[in-house]
Structure formats: structure tokens, C-alpha cells
Design an enzyme around this catalytic site. Structure first.
Site, PDB file in Angstrom:
ATOM      1  N   GLU A   1     -10.595  11.295  -0.928  1.00  0.00           N
ATOM      2  CA  GLU A   1     -10.969  10.277  -1.930  1.00  0.00           C
ATOM      3  C   GLU A   1     -10.570  10.755  -3.318  1.00  0.00           C
ATOM      4  OE1 GLU A   1     -11.342   6.972  -1.197  1.00  0.00           O
ATOM      5  OE2 GLU A   1     -12.971   7.603   0.124  1.00  0.00           O
TER       6      GLU A   1
ATOM      7  N   ASP B   1      -5.269  10.575  -4.132  1.00  0.00           N
ATOM      8  CA  ASP B   1      -3.922   9.965  -4.138  1.00  0.00           C
ATOM      9  C   ASP B   1      -3.233  10.078  -5.495  1.00  0.00           C
ATOM     10  OD1 ASP B   1      -5.586   7.973  -5.236  1.00  0.00           O
ATOM     11  OD2 ASP B   1      -4.707   6.328  -4.061  1.00  0.00           O
TER      12      ASP B   1
ATOM     13  N   GLY C   1     -15.136  -6.022  -4.066  1.00  0.00           N
ATOM     14  CA  GLY C   1     -16.105  -5.073  -4.627  1.00  0.00           C
ATOM     15  C   GLY C   1     -16.790  -4.223  -3.583  1.00  0.00           C
TER      16      GLY C   1
ATOM     17  N   LEU D   1     -13.148  -1.766   0.068  1.00  0.00           N
ATOM     18  CA  LEU D   1     -12.285  -1.987   1.234  1.00  0.00           C
ATOM     19  C   LEU D   1     -10.901  -2.489   0.804  1.00  0.00           C
ATOM     20  CD1 LEU D   1     -14.880  -3.703   3.606  1.00  0.00           C
ATOM     21  CD2 LEU D   1     -14.201  -1.288   3.559  1.00  0.00           C
ATOM     22  N   SER D   2     -10.666  -2.402  -0.509  1.00  0.00           N
ATOM     23  CA  SER D   2      -9.341  -2.665  -1.026  1.00  0.00           C
ATOM     24  C   SER D   2      -8.882  -4.106  -0.870  1.00  0.00           C
ATOM     25  CB  SER D   2      -8.346  -1.728  -0.354  1.00  0.00           C
ATOM     26  OG  SER D   2      -7.217  -1.670  -1.134  1.00  0.00           O
TER      27      SER D   2
ATOM     28  N   GLU E   1      -0.733  -3.431 -10.195  1.00  0.00           N
ATOM     29  CA  GLU E   1      -2.138  -3.129 -10.492  1.00  0.00           C
ATOM     30  C   GLU E   1      -2.257  -2.228 -11.725  1.00  0.00           C
ATOM     31  OE1 GLU E   1      -4.627  -2.903  -7.183  1.00  0.00           O
ATOM     32  OE2 GLU E   1      -6.299  -2.026  -8.292  1.00  0.00           O
TER      33      GLU E   1
ATOM     34  N   ASP F   1      -3.955   2.447  -1.267  1.00  0.00           N
ATOM     35  CA  ASP F   1      -4.385   1.146  -0.746  1.00  0.00           C
ATOM     36  C   ASP F   1      -3.194   0.258  -0.387  1.00  0.00           C
ATOM     37  OD1 ASP F   1      -6.740   2.265  -1.501  1.00  0.00           O
ATOM     38  OD2 ASP F   1      -7.111   0.922  -3.187  1.00  0.00           O
TER      39      ASP F   1
ATOM     40  N   TYR G   1     -13.266   5.279 -13.299  1.00  0.00           N
ATOM     41  CA  TYR G   1     -12.016   5.636 -12.610  1.00  0.00           C
ATOM     42  C   TYR G   1     -11.007   6.170 -13.632  1.00  0.00           C
ATOM     43  CZ  TYR G   1      -8.311   5.194  -9.076  1.00  0.00           C
ATOM     44  OH  TYR G   1      -7.307   5.446  -8.180  1.00  0.00           O
TER      45      TYR G   1
HETATM   46  C1  GLA Z   1      -9.248   3.014  -5.333  1.00  0.00           C
HETATM   47  C2  GLA Z   1      -7.780   3.177  -5.749  1.00  0.00           C
HETATM   48  C3  GLA Z   1      -7.054   4.147  -4.813  1.00  0.00           C
HETATM   49  C4  GLA Z   1      -7.825   5.447  -4.653  1.00  0.00           C
HETATM   50  C5  GLA Z   1      -9.288   5.189  -4.324  1.00  0.00           C
HETATM   51  C6  GLA Z   1     -10.110   6.442  -4.310  1.00  0.00           C
HETATM   52  O1  GLA Z   1      -9.313   2.371  -4.100  1.00  0.00           O
HETATM   53  O2  GLA Z   1      -7.115   1.933  -5.742  1.00  0.00           O
HETATM   54  O3  GLA Z   1      -5.745   4.373  -5.295  1.00  0.00           O
HETATM   55  O4  GLA Z   1      -7.687   6.257  -5.789  1.00  0.00           O
HETATM   56  O5  GLA Z   1      -9.885   4.285  -5.249  1.00  0.00           O
HETATM   57  O6  GLA Z   1      -9.720   7.286  -3.289  1.00  0.00           O
END
Ligand code: GLA
Length: 368
Positions: A17, A20, A106, A109-110, A142, A154, A203
Site C-alpha cells: 500500500e 506504487d 469512496g 476499491l478504485s 488522474e 489501480d 495522500y
Molecule cells: C490509491 C492510488 C493508488 C495507490 C493507493 C495506495 O488507490 O490511486 O495509486 O497509491 O491509493 O496504495
């Protein structure tokens, strides 16, 4: 011109986590939950996008795509992708796009990558586009248009996901390998249904803190280009602000955990897999500080439940889902126990589902 439908899945990240954007390793699975974009011709020459969830539409003249501006809404994911395609020289056709999504927003789960990738495929209308470029283009949308400095995970897994396997991605080389998971334990997601607003700004701060850690490390170890290159010992012995050191510690230990998890999965060693989940969660909670009360409660409740090997938060943080490794025969008991405990503590009935790795994004062929 017949209507066409394009599908792109959401994902659950098993481990790795926030690694990336530090060019490390991640191990997501593409879900069988997806976003669907149905397209049909648009006789008035414009692109019209309708979101079933928002019950809202957004239209523009494809010839003016390059001039689109962010509006701080769902439309930014769509417009951002259109702008990137235009920058790549893709001529966008006039179309109606109807968006329907099964990926809850939210929830970690992307849903955003699922929307970006399905939109890109819909706008491409089957034209050849290298899959890796597609993932990078959606990530770029994004970062540049939505303003979220995300990594590649993601969008990559939404494009390259596979049925029956997790995908281990090297976020520097962008090589990947399919990782077959043992059939037992099952992968269970628990959606806390909370999302604390902190998410996007925290973030950005984490991304900046990691850059600060790299600068500090480089003074002693000039060969380090990103946290991917640093060892835990290098982090511990380098002078940097305490908070920055904690952030770096999470990244370098988490990178190691991805490799160890893949090994444990190959050995079908569920207790080792579960222990790595718990260690990852503690690291996110204490060093990266991206968890929250509801998620910590879900992880503890899971860990205390018979048949659960381990649990951790998945995704960007501050809410969303936990991912849990649960012995197959214990799943009904696990679901009931965790649901009841969470509901009596927070008054929220969590959404619990089994994660089954599904295929990456593609057009859905209508059988006629
Ligand atoms: C979000 C971002 C990803 C990654 C995750 C955390 O989903 O879009 O690129 O950094 O957080 O692992």
C-alpha cells in the site's frame, strides 16, 4: 452503428500500500465488480456522457476536447481521459456514453480507475491502443486533470487483471506477473462505508514526505532514486525528521512484505499470509498514519474471529474497505461476527463480500 459496451473492473489491493508511487511492488486483484460504459452514435456531433449513479449528464464538442477544464466532479475522470486521448492524437467520435458502475465510490476499491479505463475504451471504440499506454494515460488523466498524484496500480490492474490470479506489479519497470492464490483462505472485503474527507490532501502530503525521505537518503546513498531502492537499515540510520522516517519505514518494510506474501501464497501458508496482512496494517496505522477508528476496529474484530488469518485496510486510506483472509469453512461465521460487532459499535451495517479475481478491461461482445 450498433451500441457497444466496454467494461473495466475495480480492484482490491492485497498488499503493497502506497508503494506504487515509490516505484515499489503491489499485489492487487481485479474484481468482478466493474464499471460499464455503453456507447451509441450521437447525431448532433457532440459527446454526451450520462452517469446513472449521479443522474447527470455532461456534453462537449469533441473538436474542443483540449480546452476542457476540471469541474471538481465525477465528470473530471471522463474529461481528463478525453483530454489525454486528444493529446495522443486520437480523434474522438461524437458519441453517447452511458455509465453504470457496480464499484462503490469512496470505498478504496478504485472506482475512479474503473471509470477512467472504461471511458478510455469507450472513446477508443475498439481502435488499437497498447494496454500499458492505456493504463498510463488513465493515470496521467488522474494526476493532471483530477489533481490526484496517484501511482499506477489501480489503472494497471484494471487493464491487466486476470481471472483466478493476483497481479504482482513492479511499479518501476512495469513488469508484472500473475500470482495464483490458494483456494483457501478466501479473500473477504468488508466495506466500512465510511470515508473521511482527509483522503486526498493526506495522500498529497504522503507523496511529498516520501520525496523528502529520498532527499535525505540521497545525501548518504547517492544511488537511491526512490524509496524502492532503500533498505530498512538505510532508513533507520539516516537523519531525517521523525515523521518522515516513519513514512519511509512503512514503504520499505511494505515492499519487503509484498515479496514475502507472494512466497507464502506459493507455499499455501495461510498463517504466514495472515501475519503479513496484520503487519502491513500496523505499519499503515502507526507509521504511515492512514487508518482511522472504524477501520482499526474492523481489523481487530477480524483478527479476533476464529478462522480469520489476518486483515488489513486496503486502498488509499482513511476509510473504505478492509481485506481479510478467512478459512473457507469459517466465512459465514466471520461475516456474521464482524457485521454484528461493527454494527453495534458504529451503528453501520457494513457491506461484506467475497473477492473473486476477474479479468481486466475489455469490450463486452454482445451475443447476437
Ligand atoms: C490509491 C492510488 C493508488 C495507490 C493507493 C495506495 O488507490 O490511486 O495509486 O497509491 O491509493 O496504495
Amino acid at each position: 452503428m450498433q451500441p457497444r459496451t466496454f467494461r473495466a473492473p475495480g480492484r482490491v489491493n492485497l498488499i503493497g500500500e502506497h508503494t506504487d508511487y515509490n516505484l515499489g511492488f503491489v499485489l492487487p486483484i481485479a474484481l468482478d465488480l466493474a464499471t460499464y460504459v455503453e456507447t451509441r452514435p450521437s447525431p448532433d456531433g457532440l459527446i454526451h456522457v450520462f452517469s446513472e449513479e449521479q443522474q447527470e449528464s455532461y456534453s462537449w464538442n469533441p473538436a474542443e476536447t483540449a480546452t476542457l477544464q476540471p469541474r471538481r466532479q465525477w465528470t473530471d475522470y471522463v474529461a481528463g481521459v478525453a483530454v489525454q486521448l486528444a493529446l495522443h492524437g486520437v480523434d474522438l467520435p461524437p458519441l453517447h456514453l452511458n455509465i453504470r458502475s457496480e464499484v462503490p465510490t469512496g470505498s478504496g476499491l478504485s472506482s475512479s480507475a474503473a471509470l477512467e479505463v472504461s471511458t478510455a475504451l469507450a472513446l477508443l471504440q475498439g481502435r488499437d491502443f497498447p494496454p500499458l499506454e492505456l493504463a498510463r494515460l488513465c493515470q496521467r488523466a488522474e494526476i493532471d486533470f483530477v489533481g490526484m498524484p496517484c501511482g499506477i496500480m489501480d489503472q494497471f490492474v484494471s487493464v491487466f487483471g486476470q481471472s483466478n490470479a493476483a497481479i504482482k506489479i513492479d511499479c518501476r519497470s512495469l513488469d508484472y506477473q500473475a500470482v495464483t492464490l490458494p483456494p483457501d483462505p478466501r479473500i473477504i472485503a468488508v466495506n466500512s462505508l465510511v470515508k473521511h474527507e482527509l483522503g486526498a490532501s493526506a495522500y498529497r502530503i504522503r507523496v511529498a514526505e516520501c520525496a523528502t525521505a529520498v532527499e535525505a537518503l540521497q545525501r548518504r546513498f547517492p544511488e537511491i532514486r526512490s524509496l524502492r531502492d532503500a533498505t530498512p537499515a538505510q532508513v533507520e540510520t539516516t537523519d531525517m525528521p521523525a515523521v518522515v522516517k516513519r513514512r519511509a519505514r512503512h514503504i520499505v518494510t511494505e515492499n519487503e512484505r509484498v515479496g514475502r506474501f507472494v512466497e507464502a501464497a506459493a507455499n499455501q501458508d495461510a498463517p504466514a499470509m495472515g501475519a503479513l496482512f496484520l503487519a502491513s496494517h500496523e505499519s499503515m496505522r502507526d507509521d504511515y498514519e492512514i487508518s482511522c477508528e472504524e477501520i482499526d476496529f474492523l481489523v481487530s474484530a477480524a483478527a479476533e474471529t476464529d478462522g480469520c488469518y489476518g486483515a488489513r485496510m486496503t486502498g488509499g486510506g482513511f476509510g473504505g474497505c478492509t481485506v481479510n483472509l478467512v478459512e473457507a469453512r469459517a466465512v459465514p461465521f466471520f461475516n456474521e461476527t464482524v457485521r454484528n460487532r461493527y454494527a453495534s459499535r458504529f451503528g453501520i451495517n457494513p457491506f461484506i463480500f467475497q473477492c473473486v479475481p476477474g479479468p481486466g478491461a475489455a469490450e463486452i461482445r454482445n451475443i447476437s
